[in-house]
Write an enzyme that holds these catalytic residues in place. Structure first.
Site, mmCIF file in Angstrom:
data_model
loop_
_atom_site.group_PDB
_atom_site.id
_atom_site.type_symbol
_atom_site.label_atom_id
_atom_site.label_comp_id
_atom_site.label_asym_id
_atom_site.label_seq_id
_atom_site.Cartn_x
_atom_site.Cartn_y
_atom_site.Cartn_z
ATOM 1 N N GLU A 144 -5.003 1.253 9.329
ATOM 2 C CA GLU A 144 -5.045 2.451 9.765
ATOM 3 C C GLU A 144 -4.493 3.023 11.426
ATOM 4 O O GLU A 144 -3.774 3.381 12.110
ATOM 5 C CB GLU A 144 -5.672 3.608 8.902
ATOM 6 C CG GLU A 144 -5.206 3.335 7.386
ATOM 7 C CD GLU A 144 -6.644 2.315 6.724
ATOM 8 O OE1 GLU A 144 -7.119 3.015 5.761
ATOM 9 O OE2 GLU A 144 -7.198 1.531 7.655
ATOM 10 N N ASP A 159 1.047 -1.224 0.002
ATOM 11 C CA ASP A 159 0.354 0.071 0.197
ATOM 12 C C ASP A 159 0.928 1.193 -0.203
ATOM 13 O O ASP A 159 2.136 1.229 0.425
ATOM 14 C CB ASP A 159 -0.967 0.277 0.880
ATOM 15 C CG ASP A 159 -2.665 0.585 0.887
ATOM 16 O OD1 ASP A 159 -2.384 1.837 0.221
ATOM 17 O OD2 ASP A 159 -3.281 0.057 1.031
ATOM 18 N N GLU A 208 -9.785 2.449 -5.501
ATOM 19 C CA GLU A 208 -9.679 4.138 -5.289
ATOM 20 C C GLU A 208 -8.436 4.870 -6.148
ATOM 21 O O GLU A 208 -6.998 5.003 -5.222
ATOM 22 C CB GLU A 208 -9.652 3.910 -3.819
ATOM 23 C CG GLU A 208 -10.227 3.357 -3.215
ATOM 24 C CD GLU A 208 -9.967 3.449 -1.473
ATOM 25 O OE1 GLU A 208 -11.247 3.622 -0.958
ATOM 26 O OE2 GLU A 208 -8.563 3.820 -1.435
ATOM 27 N N HIS A 256 -2.287 2.746 -4.427
ATOM 28 C CA HIS A 256 -2.626 2.290 -3.470
ATOM 29 C C HIS A 256 -0.665 2.021 -3.750
ATOM 30 O O HIS A 256 -0.575 1.048 -2.715
ATOM 31 C CB HIS A 256 -2.824 1.075 -2.817
ATOM 32 C CG HIS A 256 -4.424 1.947 -2.484
ATOM 33 N ND1 HIS A 256 -4.553 2.883 -1.447
ATOM 34 C CD2 HIS A 256 -5.845 1.953 -3.280
ATOM 35 C CE1 HIS A 256 -6.340 2.801 -0.980
ATOM 36 N NE2 HIS A 256 -6.478 2.542 -2.255
#
Length: 774
Positions: A487, A204, A344, A279
């Site tokens: 996260e 990521d 994303e 990412h």
């Protein structure tokens, strides 16, 4: 004499193997198996494991599997069972291959003299052995010798097989790195629950976690970031070029081999995820030429949005790089599926990149949507040529799905529904039910989480198949998976807390037949399993015991009606009001509580005189504006309507969960609200309750101005609050108070100004929950 011995062994009082130890008859309530088997018949009597019990196996793989249980006995009992291919007269556990049953199925037959386990595959033997482990006393999980424990299991017959073939967990090791030893523990726990896929999110923006021999800078540079762990995730500044990067880590290829081998022995497949095209800032930080602009960047230390630094599909060198990586990855992971992310990607740079635009023209693509589809189809072809299948997040549907790809549907079920209709295999992992980075209790008392609310009972409601699917579509649903994004999860203990007991609930809904699923029954079994989880040294959450309060406001009579509940049925809730202490002798909740004046509430579940879970603490303040008429200009957004117009004057306060139904929301607009107190009243203080959660786009107001009027036409200002904007990565609640010398007024007006400093004129949310007038 021999006749007397025979009577002792076979008479009314039974003894185990004529050893002089009485047989035990187990009750159904004592059988704690999760997931619930497909078919189970409990009989009278028991089988006793002793030092002389023998494993009977047919081959080396079965011997290896037997070792999984033997290692437990070695720790907890201090002895191991002999393993051989010869069948003794009694006191043995025998493995028998049976290719006539389903691949992952097993049959277990236990009587007083032997345990017979049949399966068609190694996985079946593992699952049968895990059932035996759960039937044994919980002390089998002890790291040290467990005293005088009797190692008994009931005489029982079990025919079992899973409902879905994919029963998975995704572990994000990129946002926060988790050492190999923790990953091995996770694998043990998946096997314990008969789950069979560990999806490792290895790449990521914030970290590249796998050694690639061809590209050493991926770990030399990409695996480490500037240490900003003292700051909230979404408030971490962009690191300066050249700052020392010390936080992170990666798995060597030898460690990956160890993880994969360890998982294989336990029937768990490890699926690697190598993100693309987005990412991947950790890769671009190592090799800037992979991006469109070739800008030199640092590995980000925290949240990034939008994600514009992504791979450039216009360059052939990008595909050469990715194919070389995937070749090394496929050497390490035998998994049929290789996960490539695909989510994303903000394609802004592709729009202006000459290489990308040339690619679009040469391949006759409609635009950047189809360019991403080209990207994925090209990677899929490469994987197919190497005998593997591409799987990606549901964004890979955009622009056209690769021909043989499978889809992991995370944005609800829509993507999975569409992919299955097109004939593609699907793993359902919707954020609504199986995102384990969401809160499982009230955000006011839980450790920091990403957001959302996914309690244990909601996980148990999950079903990868929906009624609107055709028979053909349902056949393409492989199963389901939980996702644990990290996260906000920096430690092993926090990771375990977010995973358990929700993973236990997920294991049952993915394994057990639909007709066997029963929340009340599961609630009893999971509570009986908690002591076993403790012996397994799992830091599980007790949030399901937490008391929640639902309040109904009778605005005309100015009364509150409080309903208390927990997730577990039949729990004993005790409560206390005002200054009363909460003790085991406090009032037992049996019916809704009526409040007619301000009071504090304390409530908790009690079991054997001890509090289970957290104590609910709530203040209900009746103030001068309660139940008064309110007006808003402009009206609140249709997505966040709280309890309607009464939301700001109903005594009920919102929590950090902005979906709790107690918040009014406005997007990008200043707000004016007016309250009619009905008569002239003395006013000394006005408080406005607001929320800030910048990661979700919710910001505190920057200015609040208060006005009063006696007649409702002419208003005079009595105070204001100005607040400079501050970066804040937490979800916080605050009452903004304007104090004044005592004044008389009937009407109160508040003008609330929102923050307007986002780049690109972006709009922020304003969330309000109560106006308190005193």
């Amino acid at each position: 004499m021999k006749l007397a011995q025979a009577l002792l062994c076979f008479g009314i009082v039974l003894f185990s193997a004529c050893s002089g130890k009485a047989q035990k008859n187990f009750s159904k309530e004592e059988i704690v198996l999760i997931p619930e088997p497909k078919e189970m018949k409990l009989e009278k009597g028991n089988f006793r494991f002793t030092e002389t019990t023998r494993f009977v196996v047919e081959n080396e793989r079965q011997k290896e599997i037997a070792g999984l249980l033997n290692s437990k006995f070695k720790s907890a009992a201090g002895w191991e069972m002999e393993v051989s291919e010869e069948v003794p007269e009694s006191n043995f556990i025998q493995f028998t291959a049976n290719t006539n049953i389903e691949k992952e199925a097993y049959r277990l037959r236990v009587d007083g003299e032997k345990v017979l386990l049949e399966a068609a595959s190694a996985s079946g033997f593992i699952y049968g052995l895990e059932s035996i482990r759960q039937l044994l006393p919980k002390e089998i999980e002890s790291e040290g010798k467990a005293g005088n424990t009797e190692w008994l299991i009931p005489q029982i017959q079990i025919n079992d097989a899973p409902r879905y073939e994919w029963r998975g967990l995704m572990l994000d090791v990129s946002r926060h790195f988790f050492e190999k030893e923790y990953v091995l523990k996770v694998i043990d726990r998946l096997a314990f629950l008969k789950m069979n896929n560990l999806h490792l999110h290895l790449v990521d923006d914030q970290g590249w976690r796998i050694e690639i021999k061809e590209y050493p800078k991926l770990t030399e540079v990409g695996a480490f970031r500037v240490d900003q762990e003292d700051k909230a995730w979404n408030s971490r500044p962009v690191p300066e070029k050249g700052e020392k990067a010390t936080y992170g880590g990666f798995y060597t290829q030898e460690e990956i081999k160890e993880i994969v081998g360890y998982a294989h022995k336990r029937g768990v497949n490890v699926v690697p995820e190598i993100e693309m095209p987005a990412h991947v800032m950790s890769a671009i930080a190592a090799y800037p030429e992979l991006s469109c602009n070739e800008s030199e960047i640092m590995v980000p230390s925290g949240g990034v949005w939008p994600i514009t630094e992504i791979y450039c599909p216009g360059k052939e060198s990008t595909f050469e790089f990715l194919e070389n990586i995937l070749l090394e990855v496929m050497e390490l992971f035998p998994s049929k599926y290789i996960h490539v992310g695909g989510d994303e990607a903000t394609r802004t740079n592709w729009e202006s990149c000459p290489d990308c635009q040339r690619r679009i023209k040469e391949e006759d693509l409609a635009g950047t949507d189809e360019l991403q589809s080209y990207f994925m189809k090209r990677i899929e072809k490469f994987l197919n040529e190497n005998g593997r299948t591409l799987i990606g997040w549901d964004e890979i549907l955009e622009g056209g799905l690769p021909e043989e790809a499978a889809v992991m549907s995370w944005r609800g079920i829509k993507g999975g529904w569409e992919a299955s209709k097109e004939g593609h295999d699907v793993v359902m992992s919707p954020g609504s039910h199986v995102y384990f980075d969401h809160y499982q209790g009230s955000p006011d008392s839980e450790p920091k989480a990403f957001g959302g609310y996914t309690p244990l009972s909601k996980v148990y409601q999950f079903d990868p198949v929906v009624d609107s699917m055709s028979v053909a579509q349902k056949e393409h649903i492989l199963g389901g998976q939980a996702n644990l994004w990290s996260e906000y999860i920096p430690t092993n203990a926090h990771s375990e807390y977010m995973m358990f007991p929700r993973l236990v609930a997920l294991s049952e809904v993915l394994w057990s037949p639909d007709e066997k699923l029963d929340w009340r029954d599961f609630s009893g079994r999971i509570q009986q399993m908690f002591p076993r989880l403790e012996l397994m040294d799992i830091n599980y959450a007790t949030s399901a015991y937490n008391v929640t309060a639902e309040a109904e406001t009778d605005l005309e009579k100015k009364k509150l009606r409080l309903k208390l509940k927990t997730e577990f049925p039949d729990s004993e809730i005790k409560y206390a009001l005002g200054d009363e202490k909460l003790t085991p002798s406090s009032k037992t909740y049996t019916e809704p509580i009526l409040l007619k004046k301000s009071a504090g509430l304390k409530a908790a579940v009690f079991e054997d005189g001890n509090i289970k879970g957290d104590t609910l603490l709530k203040d209900f303040r009746f103030h001068k504006a309660v139940a008064k008429k309110t007006k808003f200009k402009p009206g609140y957004d249709h997505r966040y309507t709280g309890q309607g117009k009464s939301t700001l004057v109903n005594v009920l306060r919102g929590t950090r969960n902005f979906h709790d139904g107690q918040w009014l929301g406005w997007l990008g607009e200043d707000v004016e609200t007016e309250i009619d107190l009905g008569e002239l009243s003395e006013i000394k203080s006005i408080k406005l309750g607001a929320m800030e959660n910048q990661g979700s786009g919710i910001y505190y107001p920057v200015k609040i101005t208060a006005f009063i009027s006696k007649g409702g036409k002419e208003f005079s200002q009595i105070g204001e609050i100005k607040r400079a904007f501050k970066n804040n990565g937490n979800a916080d609640l605050k009452d903004f108070e304007i104090k004044t010398e005592p004044v008389e007024a009937r009407y109160i007006k508040l003008k609330v100004e929102t923050y307007k400093g986002l780049p690109g004129n972006g709009k922020v949310w304003l969330f309000l929950d109560e106006i308190i007038v005193e």
